[in-house]
Write an enzyme that holds these catalytic residues in place. Structure first.
Site, PDB file in Angstrom:
ATOM      1  N   HIS A  61      53.107   7.889   3.917  1.00 48.31           N
ATOM      2  CA  HIS A  61      52.461   6.904   3.037  1.00 48.31           C
ATOM      3  C   HIS A  61      53.348   6.647   1.813  1.00 48.31           C
ATOM      4  O   HIS A  61      52.857   6.474   0.696  1.00 48.31           O
ATOM      5  CB  HIS A  61      51.083   7.386   2.590  1.00 48.31           C
ATOM      6  CG  HIS A  61      50.043   7.308   3.662  1.00 48.31           C
ATOM      7  ND1 HIS A  61      49.309   6.170   3.910  1.00 48.31           N
ATOM      8  CD2 HIS A  61      49.625   8.222   4.563  1.00 48.31           C
ATOM      9  CE1 HIS A  61      48.480   6.391   4.919  1.00 48.31           C
ATOM     10  NE2 HIS A  61      48.657   7.630   5.333  1.00 48.31           N
ATOM     11  N   TRP A  86      38.911  15.213   5.847  1.00 44.67           N
ATOM     12  CA  TRP A  86      38.549  13.798   5.887  1.00 44.67           C
ATOM     13  C   TRP A  86      38.320  13.274   7.299  1.00 44.67           C
ATOM     14  O   TRP A  86      37.496  12.384   7.510  1.00 44.67           O
ATOM     15  CB  TRP A  86      39.630  12.963   5.202  1.00 44.67           C
ATOM     16  CG  TRP A  86      40.880  12.751   6.002  1.00 44.67           C
ATOM     17  CD1 TRP A  86      41.974  13.565   6.054  1.00 44.67           C
ATOM     18  CD2 TRP A  86      41.170  11.641   6.860  1.00 44.67           C
ATOM     19  NE1 TRP A  86      42.927  13.045   6.889  1.00 44.67           N
ATOM     20  CE2 TRP A  86      42.462  11.854   7.404  1.00 44.67           C
ATOM     21  CE3 TRP A  86      40.476  10.493   7.237  1.00 44.67           C
ATOM     22  CZ2 TRP A  86      43.074  10.972   8.287  1.00 44.67           C
ATOM     23  CZ3 TRP A  86      41.083   9.598   8.120  1.00 44.67           C
ATOM     24  CH2 TRP A  86      42.366   9.843   8.641  1.00 44.67           C
ATOM     25  N   THR A 112      40.751   0.980  -0.593  1.00 44.42           N
ATOM     26  CA  THR A 112      40.544  -0.386  -1.074  1.00 44.42           C
ATOM     27  C   THR A 112      41.296  -1.464  -0.294  1.00 44.42           C
ATOM     28  O   THR A 112      41.543  -2.542  -0.811  1.00 44.42           O
ATOM     29  CB  THR A 112      40.903  -0.477  -2.569  1.00 44.42           C
ATOM     30  OG1 THR A 112      42.251  -0.058  -2.764  1.00 44.42           O
ATOM     31  CG2 THR A 112      39.960   0.368  -3.404  1.00 44.42           C
ATOM     32  N   ARG A 149      46.184   0.196  -2.900  1.00 47.79           N
ATOM     33  CA  ARG A 149      46.018  -1.056  -2.146  1.00 47.79           C
ATOM     34  C   ARG A 149      45.628  -2.195  -3.080  1.00 47.79           C
ATOM     35  O   ARG A 149      46.170  -3.280  -2.995  1.00 47.79           O
ATOM     36  CB  ARG A 149      44.939  -0.900  -1.075  1.00 47.79           C
ATOM     37  CG  ARG A 149      45.424  -0.316   0.234  1.00 47.79           C
ATOM     38  CD  ARG A 149      45.633   1.160   0.133  1.00 47.79           C
ATOM     39  NE  ARG A 149      45.998   1.748   1.422  1.00 47.79           N
ATOM     40  CZ  ARG A 149      45.986   3.046   1.656  1.00 47.79           C
ATOM     41  NH1 ARG A 149      45.617   3.880   0.696  1.00 47.79           N
ATOM     42  NH2 ARG A 149      46.345   3.516   2.820  1.00 47.79           N
ATOM     43  N   ASP A 196      48.747  13.422   4.809  1.00 45.62           N
ATOM     44  CA  ASP A 196      48.035  12.913   5.986  1.00 45.62           C
ATOM     45  C   ASP A 196      48.847  11.850   6.719  1.00 45.62           C
ATOM     46  O   ASP A 196      49.763  11.253   6.184  1.00 45.62           O
ATOM     47  CB  ASP A 196      46.682  12.327   5.572  1.00 45.62           C
ATOM     48  CG  ASP A 196      46.830  11.124   4.650  1.00 45.62           C
ATOM     49  OD1 ASP A 196      47.637  11.210   3.707  1.00 45.62           O
ATOM     50  OD2 ASP A 196      46.165  10.109   4.874  1.00 45.62           O
ATOM     51  N   GLU A 197      48.453  11.634   7.967  1.00 47.29           N
ATOM     52  CA  GLU A 197      48.910  10.515   8.793  1.00 47.29           C
ATOM     53  C   GLU A 197      50.422  10.332   8.749  1.00 47.29           C
ATOM     54  O   GLU A 197      50.936   9.226   8.583  1.00 47.29           O
ATOM     55  CB  GLU A 197      48.212   9.218   8.369  1.00 47.29           C
ATOM     56  CG  GLU A 197      46.716   9.257   8.588  1.00 47.29           C
ATOM     57  CD  GLU A 197      46.027   7.968   8.188  1.00 47.29           C
ATOM     58  OE1 GLU A 197      45.056   7.599   8.854  1.00 47.29           O
ATOM     59  OE2 GLU A 197      46.460   7.335   7.200  1.00 47.29           O
ATOM     60  N   ASP A 223      50.668   5.132  -2.685  1.00 45.34           N
ATOM     61  CA  ASP A 223      50.513   5.012  -1.232  1.00 45.34           C
ATOM     62  C   ASP A 223      51.550   4.005  -0.763  1.00 45.34           C
ATOM     63  O   ASP A 223      52.401   3.556  -1.545  1.00 45.34           O
ATOM     64  CB  ASP A 223      49.096   4.571  -0.857  1.00 45.34           C
ATOM     65  CG  ASP A 223      48.660   5.131   0.503  1.00 45.34           C
ATOM     66  OD1 ASP A 223      49.359   4.853   1.492  1.00 45.34           O
ATOM     67  OD2 ASP A 223      47.642   5.838   0.566  1.00 45.34           O
TER      68      ASP A 223
END
Length: 780
Positions: A280, A407, A484, A181, A340-341, A210
């Site tokens: 991501h 997490w 971040t 980020r 993830d996600e 990411d």
């Protein structure tokens, strides 16, 4: 402490109403001279104090098994640079006789065969210090010794005699930095690694890729950094700390990666790279869009959220090529692959992915992700490495040899340990996400909208009591994470990390029995704040009072605010403004006597020697007589209400408007009125039952759209506390509702309409959790 003194007369409470409120110390006790840990962070396994002291000076000789060992040279550099000592360094000969009158520091591995990995023993005697350890253990012993030295150089240093025997609780002690980020330079990364090493953290999780940016050079795929390494600075979560649509770029060359890896290795820190997959992946897919899934004809939202690799052979060839170069740069046993996600909608809309699912007999897209992760794991295992993934890799079945980084909470880690997989606890729910706010106070710099106080971080135990003793063995450590999105500068990074990293080190190194938050926060942190200040590192300055924003009720109060930071000054005001260094400097305890029905506001700010400032605390002191209960005309459940058709800008306008209807409601959540009145004002009135005498906090979900009165007294935002006697009290609420406007022309399909907050009314006794008013307490 709050005390309410009452005197019963004729069946009623008299007007004698006195509260003594003492904040002497207010969260910061005076430093204990007998610190059981000698100021060391993280707290050692064992400290046995002994009589006498050792005097370290320029004349102290340093003798080491290997004077050229890097850990020994780092100590020599510290003594020269920070303490201005250029001590003689020579090879240690255990047969040599000590020189009378000369103090000696001996650094040796002799005896370390009895120590576990990373352990050390430090013995301080009047004429000799002996440090026993090897490899990382020797390095960590030196770090503890360094912490015993003063921040400001002195001609000689007196060290207390003691025997310190130390070893880590967990083998994995990690810190993650997201550079996708916002990019941080090699120099800045090394500074973080330095402090990690000083506090015995041994794994640096480098989040290199990411959606926002790809930060590592891959020679086989140069567009990853040429295209994927650049992003536009735009608003994130409503935060505009930077200009919109300004190109922003940055990445590490492979030579820079090698340099950082070597630098960390010299400090016994392993670097774990993270290459995100399958989601991501926006940055990589900007560079190589052919790796996206192609939506099938007729897909409803073919271009939305397509940030996931398509599970094609081309994708796996690409990722294997990337990972081959990554593993050549990082010797780490672990390679983090994210997981993830993952928004799997593009897979659902992809003809290729759906045919693959049928061909592999996969039940759903979760199992497809498991197939994706397991295939990558098999490749990484073939190179002698292992994968770590976020806890979503549990979905659809866990890869055979994977380590799970939990997490979302502890549940993923618990499930993995129960399946006999190694676990690293890093839950955002337990204070280990360092991008979260330290407190709910509005003065905090903008951060991710969750909360992680220093106490939350420190008090976390990675080993869940839900696990059996056998399952607990699979918890190999803990990690703090700094994402971040809200961290555009190195100064903000430092603020978010310190002092949380100190707490993290104690979570991961120290035994639970040796932890003590009060002693940690009020005694040991002092010297470590001073060290940060000496390095010109930013950090969150603890406020002078434990509670940042509060209200107290009574006639007399005494405060003695304190700061744990050496040399810091406390300034205060009584005029409602946050203090500066031009205001009153606090010297002695302050006593305030408040006349009946008046208020005073006491604010404090801590300013460190280098000018860093704490949040300003605000204490509103009120002297109010308690409001007496009243008899009510009826006992019907609920409230009266009147409606006022039309658009209003302030709830106070309703008191002068003409009502168009009235009725009875069981509570204030009358959604039916909103459905029939796009723009409406409502006045509720009735009685609220208070179960016991006390000081109550009254608040609303929104003070913009609603106003509240108790016994005809307006409850003002920030001044919610009111002393109430047991019984029924009049309540009135004015509420305005204006239907949200339609989206602007040309808005995207996912445009979010800002809707007014629903009306909520809260009441609670001071010091207790806030609760919504229930139906049983309302009458008309």
């Amino acid at each position: 402490m709050i005390r309410i003194f009452t005197n019963k007369q004729s069946g009623h409470l008299s007007c004698l109403y006195t509260i003594a409120f003492m904040l002497l110390g207010s969260g910061f006790a005076s430093a204990q001279s007998d610190d059981p840990n000698l100021g060391i962070i993280p707290a050692p396994f064992s400290v046995q104090k002994a009589a006498g002291t050792f005097t370290f000076s320029q004349l102290t000789q340093i003798k080491a098994d290997n004077p050229a060992e890097r850990s020994v040279l780092l100590l020599k550099d510290f003594l020269l640079t920070n303490q201005h000592y250029n001590n003689k360094l020579s090879k240690y000969d255990p047969k040599a006789r000590p020189v009378r009158g000369v103090t000696t520091l001996i650094i040796t591995s002799a005896g370390s065969e009895n120590l576990v990995a990373e352990a050390y023993k430090l013995t301080i005697e009047p004429n000799k210090i002996t440090l026993i350890g090897k490899d990382a253990g020797l390095f960590y012993g030196i770090q503890s010794l360094i912490q015993l030295f003063p921040v400001v150089p002195q001609g000689s240093v007196t060290l207390p005699c003691a025997i310190i025997e130390d070893k880590p609780r967990f083998s994995y002690r990690g810190m993650m930095l997201d550079v996708s980020r916002h990019f941080f330079t090699v120099s800045q990364v090394k500074q973080i690694i330095n402090i990690m090493a000083s506090y015995k953290l041994n794994n640096f999780h480098w989040h290199l890729t990411d959606g926002q940016g790809w930060r590592i050079e891959i020679k086989k795929y140069p567009k990853l950094t040429e295209v994927g390494g650049t992003r536009l600075l735009t608003s994130f979560g409503g935060n505009r700390d930077w200009p919109d649509n300004v190109p922003y770029t940055g990445f590490y060359t492979q030579d820079e990666i090698r340099d950082v890896v070597q630098y960390a290795s010299e400090r016994f820190i392993n670097i774990i790279p993270e290459i995100e997959m399958p989601a991501h992946s926006d940055a990589a897919l900007r560079a190589y869009p052919e790796l996206k899934c192609i939506p099938a004809p007729g897909s409803t939202n073919p271009n939305r959220g397509n940030s996931i690799y398509c599970p094609t052979e081309e994708t796996f060839t690409f990722l294997e090529g990337v990972l081959t170069e990554v593993m050549a740069l990082f010797p780490s046993k672990f390679i983090h692959i994210g997981g993830d996600e993952a928004n799997k909608q593009p897979w659902i809309e992809s003809q290729y992915a759906q045919e693959l699912k049928k061909r592999l007999n996969l039940k759903d897209e979760h199992e497809m992700q498991s197939y994706f992760i397991q295939r990558i794991e098999k490749f990484i295992n073939s190179k002698g490495r292992s994968i770590i993934g976020w806890d979503e890799i549990l979905e659809g079945g866990l890869a055979p040899n994977a380590t799970v980084m939990s997490w979302q909470g502890e549940q993923g880690g618990i499930a993995a340990a129960q399946q006999k997989h190694n676990v690293i606890m890093s839950p955002q729910t337990n204070g280990l996400y360092f991008d979260h706010y330290y407190s709910r106070n509005s003065q905090e710099p903008v951060s991710f909208p969750r909360y992680a106080s220093l106490a939350d971080t420190y008090n976390y135990d990675p080993v869940s009591k839900v696990l059996t003793p056998e399952e607990q063995k699979y918890v190999i450590g803990a990690q703090g994470n700094l994402w971040t999105e809200y961290v555009p500068t190195f100064a903000k990074l430092q603020l978010q990390v310190f002092p949380r990293m100190f707490a993290l080190s104690e979570i991961a190194w120290s035994e639970v029995a040796n932890k003590d938050y009060k002693q940690f926060a009020e005694v040991r942190l002092a010297k470590h704040f001073a060290r940060l200040e000496a390095m010109d590192f930013n950090f969150r300055v603890p406020p002078a009072l434990e509670v940042i924003d509060t209200m107290v009720v009574g006639p007399k109060f005494t405060y003695a605010p304190k700061s744990v930071i050496p040399g810091a000054k406390i300034y205060y005001t009584l005029n409602g403004r946050n203090p500066s260094d031009a205001d009153w400097e606090y010297q002695l305890p302050l006593t305030f006597e408040i006349p009946l029905n008046e208020k005073r506001e006491f604010r404090t700010t801590v300013i460190t020697p280098d000018g860093r400032r704490s949040l300003s605390t605000r204490t509103l002191m009120l002297n109010k007589a308690p409001l007496q209960a009243t008899n009510i005309p009826g006992t019907n459940a609920g409230l009266n209400f009147k409606t006022f058709n039309g658009s209003f800008s302030m709830p106070e306008q309703l008191d002068k408007a003409v009502a168009d209807s009235s009725g009875k409601a069981l509570d204030v959540l009358n959604e039916a009125i909103k459905r029939t009145h796009p723009n409406v004002g409502i006045i509720y009135d009735g009685y609220l039952n208070i179960p016991a005498d006390g000081i109550y906090n009254m608040s609303l979900s929104s003070f913009t759209d609603a106003a509240l009165w108790i016994d005809d007294q307006r409850i003002i935002p920030g001044e919610e506390s009111v002393p109430l006697m047991k019984g029924n009290h009049k309540i009135k609420i004015n509420y305005i509702y204006n239907a949200p406007a339609a989206p602007p022309a040309g808005s995207p399909a996912n445009f979010r309409i800002q809707r007014p907050a629903p009306l909520r009314v809260y009441v609670s006794e001071a010091g207790k959790a806030r609760k919504e008013i229930d139906r049983e307490s309302l009458f008309y």
